[in-house]
Design a protein around this motif. Sequence first.
Motif, PDB file in Angstrom:
ATOM      1  N   ASP A   1      -7.700  10.590  -8.893  1.00 55.17           N
ATOM      2  CA  ASP A   1      -8.834  11.331  -8.102  1.00 55.17           C
ATOM      3  C   ASP A   1      -8.431  12.790  -7.741  1.00 55.17           C
ATOM      4  O   ASP A   1      -9.024  13.627  -7.755  1.00 55.17           O
ATOM      5  CB  ASP A   1      -9.043  10.480  -6.786  1.00 55.17           C
TER       6      ASP A   1
ATOM      7  N   PHE B   1      -5.228   9.064  -1.519  1.00 54.03           N
ATOM      8  CA  PHE B   1      -5.980   9.431  -2.577  1.00 54.03           C
ATOM      9  C   PHE B   1      -5.339   9.158  -3.787  1.00 54.03           C
ATOM     10  O   PHE B   1      -4.038   9.403  -4.063  1.00 54.03           O
ATOM     11  CB  PHE B   1      -6.344  10.886  -2.604  1.00 54.03           C
ATOM     12  N   THR B   2      -5.854   8.507  -4.819  1.00 52.48           N
ATOM     13  CA  THR B   2      -5.330   8.125  -6.140  1.00 52.48           C
ATOM     14  C   THR B   2      -4.759   9.456  -6.756  1.00 52.48           C
ATOM     15  O   THR B   2      -5.419  10.357  -6.715  1.00 52.48           O
ATOM     16  CB  THR B   2      -5.949   7.246  -6.887  1.00 52.48           C
TER      17      THR B   2
ATOM     18  N   ALA C   1      -9.137   6.564  -0.946  1.00 52.49           N
ATOM     19  CA  ALA C   1      -8.955   5.243  -1.455  1.00 52.49           C
ATOM     20  C   ALA C   1      -8.660   4.204  -0.372  1.00 52.49           C
ATOM     21  O   ALA C   1      -9.404   3.133  -0.260  1.00 52.49           O
ATOM     22  CB  ALA C   1      -8.031   5.083  -2.527  1.00 52.49           C
ATOM     23  N   SER C   2      -8.043   4.829   0.666  1.00 51.61           N
ATOM     24  CA  SER C   2      -7.825   3.839   1.789  1.00 51.61           C
ATOM     25  C   SER C   2      -7.452   4.754   2.978  1.00 51.61           C
ATOM     26  O   SER C   2      -6.956   5.960   2.674  1.00 51.61           O
ATOM     27  CB  SER C   2      -6.708   2.942   1.802  1.00 51.61           C
TER      28      SER C   2
ATOM     29  N   ALA D   1       0.042   7.258  -5.116  1.00 51.10           N
ATOM     30  CA  ALA D   1      -1.075   8.112  -4.442  1.00 51.10           C
ATOM     31  C   ALA D   1      -0.543   9.245  -3.654  1.00 51.10           C
ATOM     32  O   ALA D   1       0.751   9.285  -3.259  1.00 51.10           O
ATOM     33  CB  ALA D   1      -1.791   7.118  -3.685  1.00 51.10           C
TER      34      ALA D   1
ATOM     35  N   GLU E   1       0.720  -1.348   0.091  1.00 47.89           N
ATOM     36  CA  GLU E   1       0.107  -0.023  -0.157  1.00 47.89           C
ATOM     37  C   GLU E   1       0.920   1.381  -0.087  1.00 47.89           C
ATOM     38  O   GLU E   1       0.481   2.189  -0.399  1.00 47.89           O
ATOM     39  CB  GLU E   1      -1.015   0.047   1.313  1.00 47.89           C
TER      40      GLU E   1
END
Length: 143
Positions: free
Chosen positions: A106, A102-103, A76-77, A37, A32
Amino acid sequence: MPEEFIYTAKGWLNALSINARHQYLPFNPQPEDTLRALTIISQGCASGTASGPACDSITRVVLLSDKGGSVVIEAASSRLRPSTWQNGFGATAACSSLVSKFTMADVQKVRNQKGEFLIATFDGATHLKTYTVKARFIKKLGL
């Protein structure tokens, strides 16, 4: 007042690497952490009141295109980072920060005509603060 720390993908990996080095640990980023991101760490704020310590924890962070919320992007997470503090009189409070990812796609969706976007932070249903990420800072971030 709550605070925001914004990291690009490269900056986030660099911060994790420095943190591991300072702790004499091997640097093994999680999958992750290697995503392309924008990582935002939103820290709540603790303050003292007449009835004791109080804290505004951050429970939600969103990106906005404008104050009217024409385009709203959820993270996103995200994961909570709990922390506690104690003052010299023995009063303690617990506060939670939030690490949100956030990607980059996005982030591009919420940028306005000037290339800026807003970050809104919440404690439950309470809107704490909205920050504007200005164009000059976006250039520094390499977005």
